[in-house]
Scaffold this active site. Structure first.
Site, PDB file in Angstrom:
ATOM      1  N   LYS A   1      -1.287  -4.971 -11.305  1.00  0.00           N
ATOM      2  CA  LYS A   1      -2.159  -5.876 -10.546  1.00  0.00           C
ATOM      3  C   LYS A   1      -2.887  -6.779 -11.532  1.00  0.00           C
ATOM      4  O   LYS A   1      -3.268  -6.317 -12.628  1.00  0.00           O
ATOM      5  CB  LYS A   1      -3.138  -5.021  -9.742  1.00  0.00           C
ATOM      6  CG  LYS A   1      -4.029  -5.768  -8.783  1.00  0.00           C
ATOM      7  CD  LYS A   1      -4.863  -4.766  -7.992  1.00  0.00           C
ATOM      8  CE  LYS A   1      -5.755  -5.398  -6.951  1.00  0.00           C
ATOM      9  NZ  LYS A   1      -6.477  -4.384  -6.152  1.00  0.00           N
TER      10      LYS A   1
ATOM     11  N   SER B   1      -5.991  -4.983  -1.314  1.00  0.00           N
ATOM     12  CA  SER B   1      -5.817  -6.163  -2.126  1.00  0.00           C
ATOM     13  C   SER B   1      -4.655  -6.078  -3.117  1.00  0.00           C
ATOM     14  O   SER B   1      -4.254  -7.093  -3.686  1.00  0.00           O
ATOM     15  CB  SER B   1      -7.105  -6.439  -2.910  1.00  0.00           C
ATOM     16  OG  SER B   1      -7.401  -5.357  -3.769  1.00  0.00           O
TER      17      SER B   1
ATOM     18  N   SER C   1      -7.421  -0.381  -1.425  1.00  0.00           N
ATOM     19  CA  SER C   1      -6.494  -1.409  -1.909  1.00  0.00           C
ATOM     20  C   SER C   1      -5.187  -0.931  -2.516  1.00  0.00           C
ATOM     21  O   SER C   1      -4.313  -1.752  -2.781  1.00  0.00           O
ATOM     22  CB  SER C   1      -7.199  -2.310  -2.901  1.00  0.00           C
ATOM     23  OG  SER C   1      -7.954  -3.240  -2.192  1.00  0.00           O
TER      24      SER C   1
HETATM   25  N1  GLN Z   1     -10.378  -4.267   1.684  1.00  0.00           N
HETATM   26  C1  GLN Z   1     -11.505  -3.716   0.994  1.00  0.00           C
HETATM   27  C2  GLN Z   1     -12.408  -4.823   0.521  1.00  0.00           C
HETATM   28  O1  GLN Z   1     -12.086  -5.956   0.765  1.00  0.00           O
HETATM   29  C3  GLN Z   1     -11.042  -2.852  -0.140  1.00  0.00           C
HETATM   30  C4  GLN Z   1     -10.646  -3.624  -1.325  1.00  0.00           C
HETATM   31  C5  GLN Z   1     -10.258  -2.772  -2.511  1.00  0.00           C
HETATM   32  O2  GLN Z   1     -10.036  -1.572  -2.404  1.00  0.00           O
HETATM   33  N2  GLN Z   1     -10.225  -3.423  -3.650  1.00  0.00           N
HETATM   34  O3  GLN Z   1     -13.409  -4.587  -0.076  1.00  0.00           O
END
Ligand code: GLN
Length: 481
Positions: free
Chosen positions: A71, A146, A170
């Site tokens: 990532k 994400s 994510s």
């Molecule tokens: N969807 C969640 C957020 O937007 C989790 C994101 C993540 O785990 N980085 O905060």
């Protein structure tokens, strides 16, 4: 399709060379990447070819010759780390994340960096400043987020193993959407050194792969105490392959399934329960009464931490710098022009929650509720060995369906967020296809009991059988050597 284990074994037994493996995955990337758009950057082929020649000389590494992707918030020396943000469009870190050092030591080959929501804020990868990644099972749908690029790369057969970060889901949510396995380790299991911080009390790096054994292998490489991250634990490492353990009792929480959960998800969850029962494991109803507050307090806590962590992107210390008459104007122009809407929303929300006068009412109260959620899990995990939960409340949704309504987007992490708040380990495993789209199920374990989570997941995976690959892969000659 080849697994990580097959690749390593094949290279060690000299059935094929690391170059043949690279060429296979490279061909696959060339074939479908313009449709999926999983990568923000790829290393040039000639460079990879040179690196691969070196690998062949030392076939001892536990991940020798395995093409991996990371990532784009995990620092690799010499490669750009953009976090899918314009503010870091030209940022090349002068140092390497600890996980990257560990992976390289075992002979893994880093092929590129994957797309994500900007600074990991999102559940669909649509918040990337660069491109929209598509779900390999249906190109009109999101891959989740994400870490959507990392999950889509594995699902599309462009890499057998990738890494993401999980602050509120994510790794697990995109894994569920893309029909692959994804693991969020116990907080403190994996070093966060070199991961661009989102919410430091929640962030963990973890692997995404096709199957549980590969996840197991990857975790055994990246886990462990790191002097550079004082929150890492020195508890015993994850053994690979670990003990063959069978859970006595698995808990599930029926009240969580009442509202806002798709029928297909409920169906798939019921199927998971019958598989487990069929294996002779007891399944018991449990109650986690404070979990319903998880989503609300997460957005206060995670945004508060993010607002502080992101203060460093001011145009002076990192990345892009815009001109201004004075310091304040320079910062305003830099942040105003180079941060996306969702990033600004979180910074505003977090700054508000931390401001004097509101701190007690929001941040402090949220911390107290976090303690209650931890306590709920502690009690329940004293009575059952693991907790089974859906990974996501819905099927993968259409691109654009939730971009106008942040609240709807936030709900995508209903089932994953509480696990981060409690710091527990959890895996998302693909269980079935509904309407041609993957559905995942989540297994949550006690702190530092990764091996138990993996053993149970392995058992479930065996019973499930092979998971169908997306048509784009079946029709497109996946790496098979
Ligand atoms: N969807 C969640 C957020 O937007 C989790 C994101 C993540 O785990 N980085 O905060």
């Amino acid at each position: 399709m080849l697994t990580v284990r097959d690749i390593v074994k094949g290279i060690k037994e000299r059935k094929f060379s690391p170059l043949e493996i690279l060429d296979n995955y490279w061909a696959r990337i060339e074939k479908i990447e313009d449709k999926i758009k999983a990568f923000i950057s790829l290393k040039p082929y000639e460079e990879l070819k040179k690196e691969v020649t070196q690998l062949g000389k030392n076939p001892e590494g536990r991940l020798v010759g395995v093409p991996i992707a990371l990532k784009d918030n995990i620092n690799v020396r010499g490669l750009k780390t953009t976090c899918a943000s314009k503010v870091l469009q030209n940022y090349k870190p002068p140092f390497e994340a600890t996980v990257v050092e560990l992976l390289k030591k075992e002979g893994a080959l880093i092929v590129g960096k994957t797309n994500m929501d900007e600074f990991a804020f999102g559940s669909s990868t649509e918040n990337s400043a660069y491109q929209t990644t598509r779900n390999p099972y249906d190109l009109t749908r999101v891959p989740g987020g994400s870490s959507g690029g990392s999950a889509a790369a594995v699902a599309g057969g462009m890499a057998p193993l990738t890494f993401g970060s999980d602050t509120g889901g994510s790794i697990r949510q995109p894994s569920a959407f893309c029909g692959v396995a994804g693991f969020k380790p116990t907080y403190g299991r994996v070093s966060r050194y070199g991961l661009v911080a989102f919410a430091s009390s929640l962030d963990q790096i973890g692997p995404i792969a096709k199957n549980v054994e590969d996840i197991w292998l990857a975790l055994s490489v990246i886990g462990g105490r790191d002097e550079k991250d004082p929150t890492t634990s020195s508890c015993p490492p994850i053994n690979y392959p670990g003990k063959n353990w069978k859970p006595g009792v698995i808990g599930f929480c029926p009240d969580l399934l009442e509202e806002g959960v798709d029928t297909e998800i409920k169906e798939s969850f019921t199927e998971a329960i019958s598989i487990i029962k069929g294996l002779g494991v007891a399944v018991r109803e449990v109650h986690l009464p404070h979990l319903k507050y998880g989503l609300s307090i997460y957005y206060i806590l995670a945004s508060s931490e993010a607002s502080s962590n992101l203060a460093r992107f001011d145009g002076l210390r990192y990345g892009q710098r815009e001109k201004g008459e004075n310091y304040a104007e320079m910062v305003e122009n830099t942040r105003g022009r180079n941060l996306g809407r969702e990033v600004k929303r979180r910074i505003l929300l977090g700054t508000f929650a931390l401001s004097s006068g509101y701190y007690d009412a929001y941040y402090l109260k949220a911390l107290k509720v976090r303690a209650l959620i931890r306590e709920d899990f502690r009690k329940v995990l004293g009575e059952v060995d693991l907790i089974l939960m859906p990974t996501t409340p819905t099927l993968p949704f259409e691109i654009g369906a939730k971009t106008k309504d942040p609240l709807q987007m936030y709900k995508a992490d209903l089932f994953t967020i509480p696990v981060n708040l409690a710091g527990l380990p959890a895996i998302s495993l693909p269980l079935s296809l509904k309407k041609g789209l993957p559905v995942g199920v989540q297994l949550i374990g006690r702190h530092f009991e990764e091996e138990q989570v993996l053993s149970a997941a392995l058992m479930l995976e065996k019973e499930r059988g092979d998971f169908p690959s997306p048509v784009i892969v079946v029709k497109g000659d996946c790496p098979q050597v």
